[in-house]
Design a protein around this motif. Structure first.
Motif, PDB file in Angstrom:
ATOM      1  N   HIS A 142      29.431  40.436   6.502  1.00  0.00           N
ATOM      2  CA  HIS A 142      28.428  39.385   6.713  1.00  0.00           C
ATOM      3  C   HIS A 142      28.881  38.040   6.150  1.00  0.00           C
ATOM      4  O   HIS A 142      28.117  37.340   5.466  1.00  0.00           O
ATOM      5  CB  HIS A 142      27.089  39.785   6.082  1.00  0.00           C
ATOM      6  CG  HIS A 142      26.430  40.937   6.764  1.00  0.00           C
ATOM      7  ND1 HIS A 142      25.120  41.314   6.515  1.00  0.00           N
ATOM      8  CD2 HIS A 142      26.893  41.823   7.673  1.00  0.00           C
ATOM      9  CE1 HIS A 142      24.810  42.366   7.246  1.00  0.00           C
ATOM     10  NE2 HIS A 142      25.889  42.696   7.956  1.00  0.00           N
ATOM     11  N   ARG A 143      30.104  37.653   6.467  1.00  0.00           N
ATOM     12  CA  ARG A 143      30.590  36.336   6.075  1.00  0.00           C
ATOM     13  C   ARG A 143      31.648  35.882   7.063  1.00  0.00           C
ATOM     14  O   ARG A 143      32.301  36.698   7.737  1.00  0.00           O
ATOM     15  CB  ARG A 143      31.134  36.316   4.648  1.00  0.00           C
ATOM     16  CG  ARG A 143      32.284  37.252   4.392  1.00  0.00           C
ATOM     17  CD  ARG A 143      32.701  37.244   2.918  1.00  0.00           C
ATOM     18  NE  ARG A 143      33.253  35.978   2.518  1.00  0.00           N
ATOM     19  CZ  ARG A 143      34.564  35.736   2.432  1.00  0.00           C
ATOM     20  NH1 ARG A 143      35.446  36.662   2.729  1.00  0.00           N
ATOM     21  NH2 ARG A 143      35.003  34.554   2.051  1.00  0.00           N
ATOM     22  N   LEU A 144      31.807  34.557   7.155  1.00  0.00           N
ATOM     23  CA  LEU A 144      32.798  33.947   8.039  1.00  0.00           C
ATOM     24  C   LEU A 144      33.686  33.046   7.171  1.00  0.00           C
ATOM     25  O   LEU A 144      33.295  31.937   6.816  1.00  0.00           O
ATOM     26  CB  LEU A 144      32.112  33.135   9.142  1.00  0.00           C
ATOM     27  CG  LEU A 144      31.249  33.957  10.107  1.00  0.00           C
ATOM     28  CD1 LEU A 144      30.347  33.049  10.937  1.00  0.00           C
ATOM     29  CD2 LEU A 144      32.136  34.784  11.033  1.00  0.00           C
ATOM     30  N   PRO A 145      34.867  33.509   6.790  1.00  0.00           N
ATOM     31  CA  PRO A 145      35.692  32.782   5.817  1.00  0.00           C
ATOM     32  C   PRO A 145      36.147  31.410   6.319  1.00  0.00           C
ATOM     33  O   PRO A 145      36.488  31.231   7.491  1.00  0.00           O
ATOM     34  CB  PRO A 145      36.895  33.706   5.610  1.00  0.00           C
ATOM     35  CG  PRO A 145      36.476  35.040   6.133  1.00  0.00           C
ATOM     36  CD  PRO A 145      35.476  34.775   7.204  1.00  0.00           C
ATOM     37  N   ASP A 146      36.178  30.452   5.399  1.00  0.00           N
ATOM     38  CA  ASP A 146      36.644  29.107   5.719  1.00  0.00           C
ATOM     39  C   ASP A 146      38.091  29.109   6.216  1.00  0.00           C
ATOM     40  O   ASP A 146      38.465  28.259   7.032  1.00  0.00           O
ATOM     41  CB  ASP A 146      36.551  28.207   4.485  1.00  0.00           C
ATOM     42  CG  ASP A 146      35.111  27.908   4.102  1.00  0.00           C
ATOM     43  OD1 ASP A 146      34.202  28.263   4.881  1.00  0.00           O
ATOM     44  OD2 ASP A 146      34.891  27.329   3.018  1.00  0.00           O
ATOM     45  N   ARG A 147      38.897  30.033   5.729  1.00  0.00           N
ATOM     46  CA  ARG A 147      40.314  30.064   6.112  1.00  0.00           C
ATOM     47  C   ARG A 147      40.497  30.299   7.604  1.00  0.00           C
ATOM     48  O   ARG A 147      41.568  30.030   8.147  1.00  0.00           O
ATOM     49  CB  ARG A 147      41.046  31.161   5.333  1.00  0.00           C
ATOM     50  CG  ARG A 147      41.200  30.875   3.857  1.00  0.00           C
ATOM     51  CD  ARG A 147      42.077  31.913   3.212  1.00  0.00           C
ATOM     52  NE  ARG A 147      42.253  31.648   1.782  1.00  0.00           N
ATOM     53  CZ  ARG A 147      43.310  32.020   1.085  1.00  0.00           C
ATOM     54  NH1 ARG A 147      44.303  32.654   1.698  1.00  0.00           N
ATOM     55  NH2 ARG A 147      43.395  31.768  -0.206  1.00  0.00           N
ATOM     56  N   LEU A 148      39.470  30.826   8.273  1.00  0.00           N
ATOM     57  CA  LEU A 148      39.551  31.080   9.703  1.00  0.00           C
ATOM     58  C   LEU A 148      38.672  30.134  10.514  1.00  0.00           C
ATOM     59  O   LEU A 148      39.041  29.761  11.633  1.00  0.00           O
ATOM     60  CB  LEU A 148      39.171  32.531  10.001  1.00  0.00           C
ATOM     61  CG  LEU A 148      39.984  33.619   9.280  1.00  0.00           C
ATOM     62  CD1 LEU A 148      39.535  34.999   9.716  1.00  0.00           C
ATOM     63  CD2 LEU A 148      41.471  33.451   9.524  1.00  0.00           C
ATOM     64  N   THR A 149      37.516  29.753   9.991  1.00  0.00           N
ATOM     65  CA  THR A 149      36.620  28.891  10.773  1.00  0.00           C
ATOM     66  C   THR A 149      37.147  27.469  10.887  1.00  0.00           C
ATOM     67  O   THR A 149      37.048  26.851  11.961  1.00  0.00           O
ATOM     68  CB  THR A 149      35.211  28.870  10.154  1.00  0.00           C
ATOM     69  OG1 THR A 149      35.306  28.531   8.762  1.00  0.00           O
ATOM     70  CG2 THR A 149      34.526  30.218  10.299  1.00  0.00           C
TER      71      THR A 149
END
Length: 270
Positions: A142-149
């Motif tokens: 349940h998270r969307l990492p900054d390194r990918l977004t």
């Protein structure tokens, strides 16, 4: 079916490439080659999911969560292959077996359906390359990492800017920038106003690229993509509630629905 008449690609451009009609027999072999090429990248996608599918503010995972066997691209099999099993303890590692591979083939199918290679299509391909691991990570933790977004959004903006500079002009690109920023602000505002009941800031960052891709084709396409994502999320949430898989106070990750809504709107536009 057209959602908008303001797409930067004209009907004549859609119907013809370099003045000739579509090839009669080369599409399927080309699609097969693209699918096989994409499958060679699935170990990298699986590694990205394995590394980042950890709780917030935790160190990236470097190995098998059961026995600690290191996992990297120097030793991709079988742990980063379709079997998704640790080579030492045989425990399952990362996304379910074959799931990433099927998602990658689906992404290739989307690109084939969208049309001939263009700079616009490269922007979609770039976005799909980042959003595939993001969806698996969102489902898992349940998270969307900054390194990918952040790279997903930056690449979409740059490639659409290149498409504008080499063909359609600045109008669609400016609309894409405004669409991405507006959609991101919408999600961020829900987080600030509703807290845990609203969308997460990860969704807002993912929305930067989503809004740009959709608004490039017109404001109705942006609205359609958002409505499709919200509708899919509502239907699945109701199904999970009926099956007693989640509670009313539970949280259903929105990233995969935002990705599916975007893909559906793009396909309807094309």
């Amino acid at each position: 079916m057209e959602l908008s008449g303001s797409s930067p690609r004209s009907d004549q451009e859609r119907a013809s490439t370099s003045g000739v009609g579509p090839p009669s027999g080369g599409g399927r072999p080309g699609a097969r080659r693209a699918a096989l090429g994409c499958l060679t990248l699935t170990p990298l996608l699986r590694l990205a999911v394995l590394r980042h599918a950890v709780p917030a503010r935790s160190a990236l995972r470097a190995g098998c969560p059961t026995c600690g066997e290191p996992v990297d691209l120097r030793r991709p099999w079988p742990v980063l292959g379709p079997a998704a099993r640790c080579g030492r303890c045989r425990a399952r590692v990362g996304p379910p077996p074959v799931a990433v591979e099927l998602a990658a083939i689906g992404a290739v199918a989307v690109l084939v359906l969208l049309g001939p290679p263009t700079t616009e299509l490269l922007a979609v391909a770039w976005w799909l390359g980042w959003v595939l691991p993001l969806c698996f990570i969102d489902v898992a933790v349940h998270r969307l990492p900054d390194r990918l977004t952040w790279p997903a959004a930056a690449g979409v903006g740059a490639l659409l800017g290149l498409a504008a500079a080499t063909g359609v002009g600045a109008g669609p690109w400016l609309r894409a920038v405004l669409g991405g920023a507006g959609l991101a602000l919408f999600f961020a505002a829900s987080t600030l106003l509703l807290g845990a009941r609203g969308f997460g800031l990860g969704d807002a960052k993912l929305a930067l690229g989503v809004g740009a891709l959709l608004a490039w084709h017109g404001w109705p396409v942006l609205v359609a993509g958002l409505l499709l994502a919200l509708g899919l999320s509502a239907l699945v949430s109701l199904g999970l509630l009926a099956a007693r898989r989640v509670r009313w106070s539970g949280h259903v990750p929105f990233g995969p629905f935002l990705a599916l809504g975007t893909i559906a709107a793009l396909l309807l536009t094309g």
